[in-house]
Motif scaffolding. Sequence first.
Motif, PDB file in Angstrom:
ATOM      1  N   GLN A 176      43.004  56.370  29.078  1.00  0.00           N
ATOM      2  CA  GLN A 176      44.412  56.089  28.818  1.00  0.00           C
ATOM      3  C   GLN A 176      44.744  54.689  29.345  1.00  0.00           C
ATOM      4  O   GLN A 176      44.408  54.354  30.490  1.00  0.00           O
ATOM      5  N   ILE A 177      45.394  53.891  28.511  1.00  0.00           N
ATOM      6  CA  ILE A 177      45.872  52.564  28.896  1.00  0.00           C
ATOM      7  C   ILE A 177      47.311  52.451  28.409  1.00  0.00           C
ATOM      8  O   ILE A 177      47.623  52.837  27.281  1.00  0.00           O
ATOM      9  N   ALA A 178      48.197  51.955  29.265  1.00  0.00           N
ATOM     10  CA  ALA A 178      49.614  51.881  28.907  1.00  0.00           C
ATOM     11  C   ALA A 178      50.246  50.654  29.538  1.00  0.00           C
ATOM     12  O   ALA A 178      49.767  50.128  30.547  1.00  0.00           O
ATOM     13  N   GLY A 179      51.351  50.227  28.960  1.00  0.00           N
ATOM     14  CA  GLY A 179      52.108  49.120  29.532  1.00  0.00           C
ATOM     15  C   GLY A 179      52.957  48.420  28.495  1.00  0.00           C
ATOM     16  O   GLY A 179      52.468  48.012  27.450  1.00  0.00           O
ATOM     17  N   GLN A 180      54.252  48.302  28.782  1.00  0.00           N
ATOM     18  CA  GLN A 180      55.182  47.510  27.992  1.00  0.00           C
ATOM     19  C   GLN A 180      56.229  46.952  28.945  1.00  0.00           C
ATOM     20  O   GLN A 180      57.251  47.576  29.205  1.00  0.00           O
ATOM     21  N   GLY A 181      55.940  45.767  29.451  1.00  0.00           N
ATOM     22  CA  GLY A 181      56.874  45.147  30.373  1.00  0.00           C
ATOM     23  C   GLY A 181      56.224  44.757  31.681  1.00  0.00           C
ATOM     24  O   GLY A 181      55.017  44.914  31.883  1.00  0.00           O
ATOM     25  N   ASP A 182      57.055  44.245  32.581  1.00  0.00           N
ATOM     26  CA  ASP A 182      56.623  43.711  33.876  1.00  0.00           C
ATOM     27  C   ASP A 182      56.735  44.801  34.940  1.00  0.00           C
ATOM     28  O   ASP A 182      57.829  45.264  35.253  1.00  0.00           O
ATOM     29  N   LEU A 183      55.603  45.183  35.512  1.00  0.00           N
ATOM     30  CA  LEU A 183      55.583  46.222  36.548  1.00  0.00           C
ATOM     31  C   LEU A 183      55.667  45.660  37.959  1.00  0.00           C
ATOM     32  O   LEU A 183      55.898  46.405  38.905  1.00  0.00           O
ATOM     33  N   THR A 184      55.466  44.362  38.122  1.00  0.00           N
ATOM     34  CA  THR A 184      55.292  43.791  39.466  1.00  0.00           C
ATOM     35  C   THR A 184      56.352  42.774  39.856  1.00  0.00           C
ATOM     36  O   THR A 184      56.317  42.253  40.959  1.00  0.00           O
ATOM     37  N   GLY A 185      57.289  42.474  38.969  1.00  0.00           N
ATOM     38  CA  GLY A 185      58.379  41.582  39.315  1.00  0.00           C
ATOM     39  C   GLY A 185      58.074  40.105  39.247  1.00  0.00           C
ATOM     40  O   GLY A 185      58.866  39.290  39.735  1.00  0.00           O
ATOM     41  N   ASP A 186      56.949  39.740  38.614  1.00  0.00           N
ATOM     42  CA  ASP A 186      56.601  38.316  38.534  1.00  0.00           C
ATOM     43  C   ASP A 186      56.875  37.718  37.162  1.00  0.00           C
ATOM     44  O   ASP A 186      56.528  36.563  36.902  1.00  0.00           O
ATOM     45  N   GLY A 187      57.491  38.505  36.265  1.00  0.00           N
ATOM     46  CA  GLY A 187      57.846  38.002  34.956  1.00  0.00           C
ATOM     47  C   GLY A 187      56.747  38.072  33.920  1.00  0.00           C
ATOM     48  O   GLY A 187      56.953  37.634  32.779  1.00  0.00           O
ATOM     49  N   LYS A 188      55.590  38.599  34.258  1.00  0.00           N
ATOM     50  CA  LYS A 188      54.474  38.700  33.319  1.00  0.00           C
ATOM     51  C   LYS A 188      54.192  40.173  33.005  1.00  0.00           C
ATOM     52  O   LYS A 188      54.235  41.020  33.905  1.00  0.00           O
ATOM     53  N   PRO A 189      53.880  40.496  31.745  1.00  0.00           N
ATOM     54  CA  PRO A 189      53.617  41.898  31.394  1.00  0.00           C
ATOM     55  C   PRO A 189      52.311  42.403  31.989  1.00  0.00           C
ATOM     56  O   PRO A 189      51.310  41.687  32.011  1.00  0.00           O
ATOM     57  N   ASP A 190      52.343  43.631  32.458  1.00  0.00           N
ATOM     58  CA  ASP A 190      51.194  44.258  33.113  1.00  0.00           C
ATOM     59  C   ASP A 190      50.817  45.530  32.356  1.00  0.00           C
ATOM     60  O   ASP A 190      51.575  46.038  31.537  1.00  0.00           O
ATOM     61  N   ILE A 191      49.632  46.057  32.674  1.00  0.00           N
ATOM     62  CA  ILE A 191      49.213  47.346  32.123  1.00  0.00           C
ATOM     63  C   ILE A 191      48.611  48.198  33.229  1.00  0.00           C
ATOM     64  O   ILE A 191      48.224  47.683  34.291  1.00  0.00           O
ATOM     65  N   VAL A 192      48.541  49.499  32.970  1.00  0.00           N
ATOM     66  CA  VAL A 192      47.840  50.425  33.849  1.00  0.00           C
ATOM     67  C   VAL A 192      46.771  51.141  33.037  1.00  0.00           C
ATOM     68  O   VAL A 192      46.902  51.296  31.810  1.00  0.00           O
ATOM     69  N   ALA A 193      45.709  51.582  33.709  1.00  0.00           N
ATOM     70  CA  ALA A 193      44.595  52.238  33.035  1.00  0.00           C
ATOM     71  C   ALA A 193      44.106  53.402  33.885  1.00  0.00           C
ATOM     72  O   ALA A 193      43.923  53.258  35.107  1.00  0.00           O
ATOM     73  N   LYS A 194      43.890  54.568  33.231  1.00  0.00           N
ATOM     74  CA  LYS A 194      43.406  55.762  33.936  1.00  0.00           C
ATOM     75  C   LYS A 194      41.904  55.906  33.724  1.00  0.00           C
ATOM     76  O   LYS A 194      41.435  56.003  32.592  1.00  0.00           O
ATOM     77  N   GLU A 195      41.160  55.915  34.822  1.00  0.00           N
ATOM     78  CA  GLU A 195      39.705  56.064  34.760  1.00  0.00           C
ATOM     79  C   GLU A 195      39.369  57.538  34.568  1.00  0.00           C
ATOM     80  O   GLU A 195      39.713  58.393  35.399  1.00  0.00           O
ATOM     81  N   LYS A 196      38.684  57.854  33.477  1.00  0.00           N
ATOM     82  CA  LYS A 196      38.481  59.258  33.117  1.00  0.00           C
ATOM     83  C   LYS A 196      37.530  59.986  34.060  1.00  0.00           C
ATOM     84  O   LYS A 196      37.631  61.199  34.237  1.00  0.00           O
ATOM     85  N   SER A 197      36.581  59.273  34.690  1.00  0.00           N
ATOM     86  CA  SER A 197      35.604  59.944  35.551  1.00  0.00           C
ATOM     87  C   SER A 197      36.169  60.309  36.915  1.00  0.00           C
ATOM     88  O   SER A 197      35.684  61.253  37.552  1.00  0.00           O
ATOM     89  N   THR A 198      37.201  59.588  37.369  1.00  0.00           N
ATOM     90  CA  THR A 198      37.735  59.789  38.723  1.00  0.00           C
ATOM     91  C   THR A 198      39.188  60.223  38.754  1.00  0.00           C
ATOM     92  O   THR A 198      39.642  60.792  39.750  1.00  0.00           O
ATOM     93  N   GLY A 199      39.939  59.950  37.690  1.00  0.00           N
ATOM     94  CA  GLY A 199      41.371  60.209  37.716  1.00  0.00           C
ATOM     95  C   GLY A 199      42.161  59.146  38.454  1.00  0.00           C
ATOM     96  O   GLY A 199      43.365  59.309  38.672  1.00  0.00           O
ATOM     97  N   TYR A 200      41.497  58.055  38.809  1.00  0.00           N
ATOM     98  CA  TYR A 200      42.198  56.960  39.484  1.00  0.00           C
ATOM     99  C   TYR A 200      43.035  56.183  38.469  1.00  0.00           C
ATOM    100  O   TYR A 200      42.630  55.998  37.312  1.00  0.00           O
ATOM    101  N   LEU A 201      44.187  55.699  38.920  1.00  0.00           N
ATOM    102  CA  LEU A 201      45.017  54.835  38.101  1.00  0.00           C
ATOM    103  C   LEU A 201      44.935  53.418  38.653  1.00  0.00           C
ATOM    104  O   LEU A 201      45.086  53.202  39.857  1.00  0.00           O
ATOM    105  N   TYR A 202      44.669  52.471  37.762  1.00  0.00           N
ATOM    106  CA  TYR A 202      44.523  51.075  38.162  1.00  0.00           C
ATOM    107  C   TYR A 202      45.603  50.218  37.509  1.00  0.00           C
ATOM    108  O   TYR A 202      46.002  50.451  36.357  1.00  0.00           O
TER     109      TYR A 202
END
Length: 282
Positions: A176-202
């Motif tokens: 899973q990969i998602a993102g529409q907009g700025d998540l960090t407040g620096d004015g640049k669009p970011d994304i998040v990604a879910k690692e299927k083997s661990t369930g970690y979100l990056y």
Amino acid sequence: MNIIRRRRALKGALVATAVAVATATVAGTASAAELPEQPLFDMYGVHKTTQDLTIWFSTGSGGFDKWDTGDDASDVADIIDADNDNDAISDSQWTVLKNGQLIFFGDYSGSQDADIVGRGWNIYKTILSPGNIGGAKEADLIGVDSYGVLYSYLAYPNGTTTTRVRVGGGWNAYDQIAGQGDLTGDGKPDIVAKEKSTGYLYLYKGTGNWKAPFSGRTKIGQGWNAYDRLLSVGDLNLDGKADLLARKPSGALMRYYGTGVAATPFKAPTQIGTGYQSYNLL
């Protein structure tokens, strides 16, 4: 093409109403010039049994109004909204068909036509528009192919794109990969990604360079294998921070409000609905 035109026309009326209500709510604490500029988008789904298209229109207060269109969307692979005039309201849309056609509708330009602007896009298992990744006005596209290679495309006002640029490999580690907009407040669009083997979100922070649009990943959570679908629809509550939606296999839909802080970009989740397992959420 007529289906796209009809849903865009209705959406325009509903979005205007939602923004007016949200603006009135926010106006008590901020002037119009101070209102947030994060975009607000809607959510789309194709019913797994009927293949009908459903649109959940964002209300601007964290929730949705549901519209069952009755339109056959069995040929639709994805629907991607964009804010190309940077007024925080969706004004353009790519529709990706299962046959690989890329169709664009841009009502900010006054056009009432939907145009085929590309073919062969069915090589990608994931297609997103995080926002403007290249420094121009328009929102851009990224895609991950079946080999796990990420490519970026700059978009033009008419929805056509530049030739793709290879960003990097190894993205098949994520389901899973998602993102529409700025998540960090620096004015640049970011994304998040879910690692299927661990369930970690990056978190992948935006760089502003379309040839290398994201910095190295940062782990921001675990246990995300509890979800089978992640979606970003921008700023759901108009507080100036991009938010995230996550669906459980049971069909429960969870809302994660954004914080604007890179280390902890999301607040604790809130369940906002059930029954979403019946849809292929786009």
